[in-house]
Design a protein around this motif. Sequence first.
Motif, PDB file in Angstrom:
ATOM      1  N   PHE A   1       0.859  -1.169   0.000  1.00  0.00           N
ATOM      2  CA  PHE A   1       0.000   0.000   0.000  1.00  0.00           C
ATOM      3  C   PHE A   1       0.901   1.225   0.000  1.00  0.00           C
ATOM      4  O   PHE A   1       1.327   1.693   1.035  1.00  0.00           O
ATOM      5  CB  PHE A   1      -0.936  -0.062   1.197  1.00  0.00           C
ATOM      6  N   ASP A   2       1.217   1.696  -1.188  1.00  0.00           N
ATOM      7  CA  ASP A   2       2.200   2.767  -1.330  1.00  0.00           C
ATOM      8  C   ASP A   2       1.613   4.167  -1.299  1.00  0.00           C
ATOM      9  O   ASP A   2       2.291   5.108  -0.945  1.00  0.00           O
ATOM     10  CB  ASP A   2       2.970   2.596  -2.649  1.00  0.00           C
ATOM     11  N   ASP A   3       0.356   4.306  -1.681  1.00  0.00           N
ATOM     12  CA  ASP A   3      -0.244   5.632  -1.805  1.00  0.00           C
ATOM     13  C   ASP A   3      -1.334   5.809  -0.760  1.00  0.00           C
ATOM     14  O   ASP A   3      -2.384   5.182  -0.829  1.00  0.00           O
ATOM     15  CB  ASP A   3      -0.818   5.800  -3.216  1.00  0.00           C
ATOM     16  N   ALA A   4      -1.077   6.666   0.219  1.00  0.00           N
ATOM     17  CA  ALA A   4      -2.036   6.885   1.310  1.00  0.00           C
ATOM     18  C   ALA A   4      -3.341   7.505   0.828  1.00  0.00           C
ATOM     19  O   ALA A   4      -4.328   7.498   1.553  1.00  0.00           O
ATOM     20  CB  ALA A   4      -1.408   7.777   2.385  1.00  0.00           C
ATOM     21  N   THR A   5      -3.349   8.033  -0.396  1.00  0.00           N
ATOM     22  CA  THR A   5      -4.587   8.615  -0.923  1.00  0.00           C
ATOM     23  C   THR A   5      -5.271   7.696  -1.928  1.00  0.00           C
ATOM     24  O   THR A   5      -6.181   8.121  -2.635  1.00  0.00           O
ATOM     25  CB  THR A   5      -4.314   9.993  -1.572  1.00  0.00           C
ATOM     26  N   ASP A   6      -4.874   6.448  -1.981  1.00  0.00           N
ATOM     27  CA  ASP A   6      -5.526   5.481  -2.869  1.00  0.00           C
ATOM     28  C   ASP A   6      -6.773   4.953  -2.163  1.00  0.00           C
ATOM     29  O   ASP A   6      -6.798   3.857  -1.617  1.00  0.00           O
ATOM     30  CB  ASP A   6      -4.571   4.346  -3.223  1.00  0.00           C
ATOM     31  N   PHE A   7      -7.813   5.769  -2.185  1.00  0.00           N
ATOM     32  CA  PHE A   7      -9.025   5.454  -1.434  1.00  0.00           C
ATOM     33  C   PHE A   7      -9.790   4.277  -2.020  1.00  0.00           C
ATOM     34  O   PHE A   7     -10.483   3.564  -1.303  1.00  0.00           O
ATOM     35  CB  PHE A   7      -9.924   6.680  -1.331  1.00  0.00           C
ATOM     36  N   ALA A   8      -9.670   4.067  -3.314  1.00  0.00           N
ATOM     37  CA  ALA A   8     -10.329   2.910  -3.918  1.00  0.00           C
ATOM     38  C   ALA A   8      -9.741   1.626  -3.331  1.00  0.00           C
ATOM     39  O   ALA A   8     -10.477   0.701  -2.969  1.00  0.00           O
ATOM     40  CB  ALA A   8     -10.173   2.937  -5.432  1.00  0.00           C
ATOM     41  N   TYR A   9      -8.432   1.564  -3.209  1.00  0.00           N
ATOM     42  CA  TYR A   9      -7.773   0.393  -2.625  1.00  0.00           C
ATOM     43  C   TYR A   9      -8.183   0.223  -1.172  1.00  0.00           C
ATOM     44  O   TYR A   9      -8.539  -0.872  -0.738  1.00  0.00           O
ATOM     45  CB  TYR A   9      -6.252   0.531  -2.737  1.00  0.00           C
ATOM     46  N   LEU A  10      -8.134   1.302  -0.418  1.00  0.00           N
ATOM     47  CA  LEU A  10      -8.513   1.240   0.992  1.00  0.00           C
ATOM     48  C   LEU A  10      -9.960   0.780   1.156  1.00  0.00           C
ATOM     49  O   LEU A  10     -10.277  -0.051   2.008  1.00  0.00           O
ATOM     50  CB  LEU A  10      -8.317   2.605   1.663  1.00  0.00           C
ATOM     51  N   GLY A  11     -10.845   1.295   0.319  1.00  0.00           N
ATOM     52  CA  GLY A  11     -12.249   0.887   0.376  1.00  0.00           C
ATOM     53  C   GLY A  11     -12.433  -0.583   0.055  1.00  0.00           C
ATOM     54  O   GLY A  11     -13.191  -1.290   0.731  1.00  0.00           O
ATOM     55  N   ARG A  12     -11.733  -1.074  -0.980  1.00  0.00           N
ATOM     56  CA  ARG A  12     -11.825  -2.503  -1.339  1.00  0.00           C
ATOM     57  C   ARG A  12     -11.330  -3.392  -0.216  1.00  0.00           C
ATOM     58  O   ARG A  12     -11.970  -4.382   0.146  1.00  0.00           O
ATOM     59  CB  ARG A  12     -11.026  -2.790  -2.616  1.00  0.00           C
ATOM     60  N   ARG A  13     -10.197  -3.041   0.352  1.00  0.00           N
ATOM     61  CA  ARG A  13      -9.635  -3.855   1.442  1.00  0.00           C
ATOM     62  C   ARG A  13     -10.541  -3.831   2.667  1.00  0.00           C
ATOM     63  O   ARG A  13     -10.759  -4.861   3.297  1.00  0.00           O
ATOM     64  CB  ARG A  13      -8.229  -3.363   1.805  1.00  0.00           C
ATOM     65  N   THR A  14     -11.072  -2.680   2.992  1.00  0.00           N
ATOM     66  CA  THR A  14     -11.985  -2.581   4.133  1.00  0.00           C
ATOM     67  C   THR A  14     -13.219  -3.424   3.890  1.00  0.00           C
ATOM     68  O   THR A  14     -13.663  -4.167   4.770  1.00  0.00           O
ATOM     69  CB  THR A  14     -12.377  -1.111   4.384  1.00  0.00           C
ATOM     70  N   ARG A  15     -13.785  -3.326   2.689  1.00  0.00           N
ATOM     71  CA  ARG A  15     -14.978  -4.105   2.344  1.00  0.00           C
ATOM     72  C   ARG A  15     -14.705  -5.610   2.482  1.00  0.00           C
ATOM     73  O   ARG A  15     -15.506  -6.352   3.014  1.00  0.00           O
ATOM     74  CB  ARG A  15     -15.450  -3.778   0.932  1.00  0.00           C
TER      75      ARG A  15
END
Length: 100
Positions: free
Chosen positions: A1-15
Amino acid sequence: FDDATDFAYLGRRTREFLRRWAVTANQTVLTFETVSDLLDLVDCRTAFRFLHLYTRLTRATGAHCWFHLDPAATDERTVRTLSPLFDETLAYHDGTWVRS
């Protein structure tokens, strides 16, 4: 997880995690630390959109989420803008959490 503003990635992982945890008998509680750091990375509008989606995601899965924001590090307008996203807000006064 290199980009702290990659909200799509964060949302997918959280989901993914929320769906996995939803099948247990335990109550899922997430802590989002800190909204203040998020606001250091993105503008208020972007943070609002992300937090709106994040709160919808947690509610949809029956999870609870605590969001932490340092009001001393955030202007009042931003605090007022983000507050409606949450079921309630608390403030720490004299060693006690109180509804604000």
